[in-house]
Design an enzyme around this catalytic site. Structure first.
Site, PDB file in Angstrom:
ATOM      1  CB  ILE A   1     -61.459 -44.839 -77.024  1.00 26.07           C
ATOM      2  CG1 ILE A   1     -60.378 -44.545 -78.073  1.00 26.07           C
ATOM      3  CG2 ILE A   1     -62.252 -43.565 -76.728  1.00 26.07           C
ATOM      4  CD1 ILE A   1     -60.939 -44.273 -79.455  1.00 26.07           C
TER       5      ILE A   1
ATOM      6  CG  PHE B   1     -55.808 -44.518 -79.595  1.00 28.51           C
ATOM      7  CD1 PHE B   1     -57.100 -44.194 -80.002  1.00 28.51           C
ATOM      8  CD2 PHE B   1     -54.764 -43.708 -80.021  1.00 28.51           C
ATOM      9  CE1 PHE B   1     -57.341 -43.091 -80.802  1.00 28.51           C
ATOM     10  CE2 PHE B   1     -54.992 -42.600 -80.818  1.00 28.51           C
ATOM     11  CZ  PHE B   1     -56.289 -42.289 -81.219  1.00 28.51           C
ATOM     12  CB  CYS B   2     -58.439 -49.553 -81.363  1.00 30.49           C
ATOM     13  SG  CYS B   2     -58.163 -50.874 -80.163  1.00 30.49           S
ATOM     14  CB  THR B   3     -63.329 -49.108 -80.170  1.00 29.89           C
ATOM     15  OG1 THR B   3     -63.396 -48.479 -81.439  1.00 29.89           O
ATOM     16  CG2 THR B   3     -64.631 -48.864 -79.406  1.00 29.89           C
TER      17      THR B   3
ATOM     18  N   GLY C   1     -59.369 -51.970 -77.452  1.00 26.79           N
ATOM     19  CA  GLY C   1     -58.068 -52.560 -77.143  1.00 26.79           C
ATOM     20  C   GLY C   1     -57.580 -53.645 -78.082  1.00 26.79           C
TER      21      GLY C   1
END
Length: 294
Positions: free
Chosen positions: A214, A185-187, A189
């Site tokens: 997220i 995951f990241c901010t 995508g």
């Protein structure tokens, strides 16, 4: 929209071949200037990435224009709201990659790694395993200073300083994750999309990317299984699970994240210094004083 949410902030990206960047750049810049939008648009041969802020009607007009390009007709975006625009100026840049990974064989346009949506992930985390009974492990793809603002509970965090470090680090830990379902995951995508493809390429058997990152998770299910806020690259610095700006700031001098408690320090002077960079200078000076002359 209430008086407290006067501007719409959109985050969007798409991996798709764009071969007329020099032609596109002035078109994007001109329209954004005309509409009074602020933010950043990155145009690359592998696709587009954007963070743009402005009044609802202007954002809608901008998105309609963007999606009039057949290559971007299905572009999706995430929204948050703020009193002020989330950026101070409007920049349209041409870059080599949407997010620098230096892995040219990774082409999300040709096929994505499996993705898990926010509601399904929450169910997996609620029950402690995926739908096949396999333990779920969350894996960060963001930089260490972003992670420090907030992350999912019990997350693998390899403390990378830049995304181009991720391929080597994740290869070193592959054997440790055998028999686990890994969710990157990241901010928003982008990084986890590239990360998951790379992990599949090097032999990870069960790896997913969190669809929309997220911010999409916050939007759809809130902050369950997540502690803290989410760092964002604009003046708001961080958003809480309600997608509201928090009191966390970023130091203009050293770019470190400064918590509300740290902002009470006399070393925190907005736009000048913070406890992180002042402390760093003091450590460097003490080290130099203690070192013998050569």
């Amino acid at each position: 929209m209430t008086s407290a949410t006067q501007h719409v902030n959109i985050a969007a990206y798409k991996f798709v071949t764009l071969d007329n960047l020099e032609e596109l750049r002035p078109q994007y810049q001109a329209l954004c200037n005309e509409l009074g939008l602020k933010g950043t648009v990155l145009l690359t041969p592998e696709g587009i990435n954007m963070f743009v802020s402005g009044p609802r009607s202007h954002i809608d007009q901008y998105l309609a224009w963007v999606r009039s390009d057949a290559r971007l007709a299905d572009l999706e975006w995430k929204e948050s709201y703020s009193v002020e625009q989330s950026h101070r100026r409007m920049l349209v840049k041409i870059k080599k990659e949407i997010i620098t990974m230096r892995m040219p064989l990774i082409k999300p346009e040709l096929g994505r790694a499996p993705a898990v949506d926010a509601k399904t992930l929450k169910r997996w985390l609620d029950q402690g395993h995926d739908d096949e009974g396999v333990p779920v492990v969350m894996m960060e793809t963001r930089n260490a200073f972003e992670v420090d603002v907030g992350t999912f509970n019990n997350t693998l965090d390899y403390r990378i300083e830049k995304f181009s470090e991720f391929p080597e680090v994740v290869a070193e830990h592959k054997d440790e994750l055998a028999g686990k379902t890994v969710v990157t995951f990241c901010t928003g995508g982008i990084r986890c999309e590239k990360a998951a493809i790379h992990m599949k390429n090097i032999g990870y058997e069960r790896v997913y990317q969190l669809e929309g990152g997220i911010l999409k998770y916050f939007e759809e299910v809130g902050g369950e299984h997540y502690t803290g806020d989410c760092f964002v690259f604009d003046y708001r610095t961080a958003l809480n699970p309600k997608l509201e700006p928090t009191e966390t700031k970023q130091c203009f001098a050293c770019r470190a994240v400064v918590t509300p408690r740290q902002q009470l320090s006399p070393e925190y002077v907005p736009g000048v210094s913070c406890p992180h960079c002042v402390g760093g200078k003091e450590k460097a000076a003490n080290s130099a004083a203690a070192s013998p002359a050569l």
